[in-house]
Design a protein around this motif. Structure first.
Motif, PDB file in Angstrom:
ATOM      1  N   SER A 135      98.901  76.804  33.064  1.00 60.57           N
ATOM      2  CA  SER A 135      98.831  78.048  33.826  1.00 60.57           C
ATOM      3  C   SER A 135      97.386  78.522  33.833  1.00 60.57           C
ATOM      4  CB  SER A 135      99.736  79.105  33.178  1.00 60.57           C
ATOM      5  OG  SER A 135      99.527  80.364  33.779  1.00 60.57           O
ATOM      6  N   ARG A 136      96.901  78.915  35.018  1.00 61.19           N
ATOM      7  CA  ARG A 136      95.548  79.459  35.107  1.00 61.19           C
ATOM      8  C   ARG A 136      95.493  80.490  36.223  1.00 61.19           C
ATOM      9  NH1 ARG A 136      92.771  77.417  39.498  1.00 61.19           N
ATOM     10  NH2 ARG A 136      93.655  75.536  40.467  1.00 61.19           N
ATOM     11  N   ARG A 137      94.599  81.432  36.074  1.00 61.81           N
ATOM     12  CA  ARG A 137      94.433  82.462  37.093  1.00 61.81           C
ATOM     13  C   ARG A 137      93.527  81.948  38.198  1.00 61.81           C
ATOM     14  NH1 ARG A 137      96.249  87.187  37.104  1.00 61.81           N
ATOM     15  NH2 ARG A 137      96.729  87.118  34.876  1.00 61.81           N
ATOM     16  N   SER A 138      93.949  82.108  39.441  1.00 61.10           N
ATOM     17  CA  SER A 138      93.147  81.674  40.576  1.00 61.10           C
ATOM     18  C   SER A 138      92.007  82.657  40.805  1.00 61.10           C
ATOM     19  CB  SER A 138      94.012  81.597  41.835  1.00 61.10           C
ATOM     20  OG  SER A 138      93.200  81.407  42.981  1.00 61.10           O
ATOM     21  N   PRO A 139      90.798  82.150  41.116  1.00 62.21           N
ATOM     22  CA  PRO A 139      89.683  83.062  41.416  1.00 62.21           C
ATOM     23  C   PRO A 139      89.832  83.725  42.792  1.00 62.21           C
ATOM     24  CG  PRO A 139      89.011  80.781  41.750  1.00 62.21           C
ATOM     25  CD  PRO A 139      90.393  80.730  41.155  1.00 62.21           C
ATOM     26  N   LEU A 140      90.719  83.207  43.636  1.00 59.98           N
ATOM     27  CA  LEU A 140      90.894  83.753  44.981  1.00 59.98           C
ATOM     28  C   LEU A 140      91.724  85.031  44.924  1.00 59.98           C
ATOM     29  CD1 LEU A 140      91.685  80.463  46.933  1.00 59.98           C
ATOM     30  CD2 LEU A 140      89.479  81.612  46.675  1.00 59.98           C
ATOM     31  N   ARG A 141      91.239  86.053  45.610  1.00 59.13           N
ATOM     32  CA  ARG A 141      91.957  87.327  45.656  1.00 59.13           C
ATOM     33  C   ARG A 141      92.081  87.773  47.103  1.00 59.13           C
ATOM     34  NH1 ARG A 141      92.365  90.690  41.108  1.00 59.13           N
ATOM     35  NH2 ARG A 141      91.726  89.668  39.167  1.00 59.13           N
ATOM     36  N   GLY A 142      93.301  88.003  47.519  1.00 64.10           N
ATOM     37  CA  GLY A 142      93.527  88.478  48.871  1.00 64.10           C
ATOM     38  C   GLY A 142      93.401  89.986  48.954  1.00 64.10           C
ATOM     39  N   ASN A 143      93.271  90.490  50.176  1.00 62.09           N
ATOM     40  CA  ASN A 143      93.259  91.939  50.407  1.00 62.09           C
ATOM     41  C   ASN A 143      93.842  92.218  51.786  1.00 62.09           C
ATOM     42  OD1 ASN A 143      91.080  91.786  52.385  1.00 62.09           O
ATOM     43  ND2 ASN A 143      89.712  91.469  50.637  1.00 62.09           N
ATOM     44  N   ALA A 144      93.874  93.487  52.154  1.00 56.72           N
ATOM     45  CA  ALA A 144      94.537  93.882  53.398  1.00 56.72           C
ATOM     46  C   ALA A 144      93.892  93.262  54.631  1.00 56.72           C
ATOM     47  CB  ALA A 144      94.559  95.405  53.518  1.00 56.72           C
ATOM     48  N   LEU A 145      92.596  92.919  54.551  1.00 60.31           N
ATOM     49  CA  LEU A 145      91.926  92.308  55.697  1.00 60.31           C
ATOM     50  C   LEU A 145      92.532  90.956  56.066  1.00 60.31           C
ATOM     51  CD1 LEU A 145      88.221  93.123  54.804  1.00 60.31           C
ATOM     52  CD2 LEU A 145      89.431  93.950  56.837  1.00 60.31           C
ATOM     53  N   ASP A 146      93.243  90.312  55.144  1.00 62.36           N
ATOM     54  CA  ASP A 146      93.861  89.021  55.435  1.00 62.36           C
ATOM     55  C   ASP A 146      94.897  89.121  56.551  1.00 62.36           C
ATOM     56  OD1 ASP A 146      92.317  87.807  53.510  1.00 62.36           O
ATOM     57  OD2 ASP A 146      93.865  87.848  51.963  1.00 62.36           O
ATOM     58  N   VAL A 147      95.369  90.322  56.838  1.00 59.56           N
ATOM     59  CA  VAL A 147      96.353  90.477  57.911  1.00 59.56           C
ATOM     60  C   VAL A 147      95.783  90.058  59.263  1.00 59.56           C
ATOM     61  CG1 VAL A 147      95.841  92.882  58.549  1.00 59.56           C
ATOM     62  CG2 VAL A 147      98.179  92.005  58.763  1.00 59.56           C
ATOM     63  N   PHE A 148      94.438  90.123  59.429  1.00 63.32           N
ATOM     64  CA  PHE A 148      93.843  89.716  60.705  1.00 63.32           C
ATOM     65  C   PHE A 148      94.008  88.219  60.953  1.00 63.32           C
ATOM     66  CE2 PHE A 148      91.546  93.720  59.959  1.00 63.32           C
ATOM     67  CZ  PHE A 148      91.729  94.323  61.190  1.00 63.32           C
ATOM     68  N   ASP A 149      94.184  87.429  59.887  1.00 63.68           N
ATOM     69  CA  ASP A 149      94.490  86.006  60.052  1.00 63.68           C
ATOM     70  C   ASP A 149      95.779  85.823  60.843  1.00 63.68           C
ATOM     71  OD1 ASP A 149      92.635  84.177  59.105  1.00 63.68           O
ATOM     72  OD2 ASP A 149      93.243  84.409  57.024  1.00 63.68           O
ATOM     73  N   ARG A 150      96.695  86.794  60.739  1.00 60.77           N
ATOM     74  CA  ARG A 150      97.995  86.711  61.390  1.00 60.77           C
ATOM     75  C   ARG A 150      98.047  87.504  62.691  1.00 60.77           C
ATOM     76  NH1 ARG A 150      97.508  83.627  57.616  1.00 60.77           N
ATOM     77  NH2 ARG A 150      99.063  83.278  55.986  1.00 60.77           N
ATOM     78  N   LEU A 151      97.317  88.609  62.748  1.00 61.86           N
ATOM     79  CA  LEU A 151      97.352  89.460  63.941  1.00 61.86           C
ATOM     80  C   LEU A 151      96.754  88.783  65.175  1.00 61.86           C
ATOM     81  CD1 LEU A 151      96.459  93.025  62.580  1.00 61.86           C
ATOM     82  CD2 LEU A 151      98.632  92.283  63.590  1.00 61.86           C
ATOM     83  N   VAL A 152      96.014  87.689  64.982  1.00 63.80           N
ATOM     84  CA  VAL A 152      95.454  86.986  66.145  1.00 63.80           C
ATOM     85  C   VAL A 152      96.554  86.545  67.110  1.00 63.80           C
ATOM     86  CG1 VAL A 152      93.321  86.188  65.076  1.00 63.80           C
ATOM     87  CG2 VAL A 152      95.387  84.819  64.835  1.00 63.80           C
ATOM     88  N   SER A 153      97.793  86.444  66.638  1.00 63.72           N
ATOM     89  CA  SER A 153      98.889  86.023  67.511  1.00 63.72           C
ATOM     90  C   SER A 153      99.191  87.058  68.590  1.00 63.72           C
ATOM     91  CB  SER A 153     100.157  85.763  66.690  1.00 63.72           C
ATOM     92  OG  SER A 153      99.962  84.731  65.764  1.00 63.72           O
ATOM     93  N   PHE A 154      99.038  88.352  68.256  1.00 63.29           N
ATOM     94  CA  PHE A 154      99.323  89.404  69.247  1.00 63.29           C
ATOM     95  C   PHE A 154      98.635  90.716  68.835  1.00 63.29           C
ATOM     96  CE2 PHE A 154     103.212  88.388  66.736  1.00 63.29           C
ATOM     97  CZ  PHE A 154     103.147  89.402  65.790  1.00 63.29           C
ATOM     98  N   PRO A 155      97.303  90.728  68.794  1.00 69.01           N
ATOM     99  CA  PRO A 155      96.590  91.907  68.290  1.00 69.01           C
ATOM    100  C   PRO A 155      96.853  93.190  69.076  1.00 69.01           C
ATOM    101  CG  PRO A 155      95.079  90.395  69.372  1.00 69.01           C
ATOM    102  CD  PRO A 155      96.376  89.663  69.217  1.00 69.01           C
ATOM    103  N   SER A 156      96.987  93.115  70.382  1.00 64.44           N
ATOM    104  CA  SER A 156      97.142  94.334  71.176  1.00 64.44           C
ATOM    105  C   SER A 156      98.481  95.027  70.919  1.00 64.44           C
ATOM    106  CB  SER A 156      96.986  94.028  72.666  1.00 64.44           C
ATOM    107  OG  SER A 156      97.955  93.086  73.081  1.00 64.44           O
ATOM    108  N   LEU A 157      99.468  94.311  70.348  1.00 60.89           N
ATOM    109  CA  LEU A 157     100.771  94.917  70.094  1.00 60.89           C
ATOM    110  C   LEU A 157     100.720  95.989  69.015  1.00 60.89           C
ATOM    111  CD1 LEU A 157     103.646  92.261  70.243  1.00 60.89           C
ATOM    112  CD2 LEU A 157     103.152  94.126  71.810  1.00 60.89           C
TER     113      LEU A 157
END
Length: 230
Positions: free
Chosen positions: A93-115
């Motif tokens: 078991s180890r802690r990942s150095p990668l940390r997500g935040n709310a800005l990661d939602v833009f990775d998904r919003l590209v599908s329909f940003p204007s909605l």
């Protein structure tokens, strides 16, 4: 909570659904031919999306004008990598150095940003503490590539949430000082928010579609963006 059966889902999806469920909610309900993760007693339709948003396109097209809808997107703000053997015993078991935040939602919003401007849509980002559970590495394939178990995400705890109900809410995720800059490139945006270039490109694309950013010409070959003032 009642439902018509549970569709195939991963442990993270199932855990988030159980966490969000309230008395009177119904799970896995058909609404106008589409299966919805949760239907609130208030009538709100809740979809939990651990991957891309594009599979939701048909549901949103069919249902959004007539129903209040919420997309819940879990982001691993903290992640632990756990290796298990074939019996489920923990090997490491180890802690990942990668940390997500709310800005990661833009990775998904590209599908329909204007909605995001639609009055019936809310996107909720859940900031989670997760375990990413994987089997041991299985050597290399014939091509020489290392075989990796993609693993599965398991929820440990929700540590926060951010609701986006409008383009203004999306703009509020940006650093405050960005509004004082006359114009900036996508690379400068990446530096300002502290993210990868690919994510900065998606942020810029989404915010242009939401009319939060506007074209500010070019600096050399690099397009420039400007925050729209209202």
């Amino acid at each position: 909570m009642s439902g018509i059966g549970v569709l195939r889902e991963g442990p993270l999806h199932a855990a988030v659904k159980d966490l969000l469920a309230r008395p009177g909610d119904a799970a896995e309900v058909r609404v106008e031919g589409f299966v919805i993760d949760l239907v609130r007693a208030s009538g709100e339709l809740v979809e939990i999306q651990t991957g891309g948003f594009s599979p939701l396109g048909h549901k949103l097209d069919a249902l959004l004008d007539g129903h209040r809808m919420r997309i819940v997107f879990p982001v691993p703000a903290e992640r632990r990598i756990v290796r298990i053997d074939e019996h489920g015993e923990v090997l490491s078991s180890r802690r990942s150095p990668l940390r997500g935040n709310a800005l990661d939602v833009f990775d998904r919003l590209v599908s329909f940003p204007s909605l995001l401007a639609h009055p019936n849509l809310v996107v909720e980002v859940l900031l989670c503490r997760e375990d990413h559970v994987r089997a041991p590495e299985a050597g290399r394939s014939r091509s020489g590539r290392r075989r990796r178990d993609p693993g599965e995400r398991r929820l440990d705890e929700v540590v926060g949430s951010v609701e986006l109900a409008s383009p203004a809410d999306a703009a509020a995720l940006l650093p405050e000082g960005l509004g004082a800059v006359e114009a900036f490139t996508t690379r400068e945006l990446a530096t300002a928010v502290g993210c990868r270039m690919i994510l900065a490109q998606r942020i810029a694309y989404c915010l242009r579609a939401m009319e939060v950013f506007e074209d500010a010409g070019k600096r050399g070959r690099a397009p420039l963006h400007r925050l729209v003032t209202r």
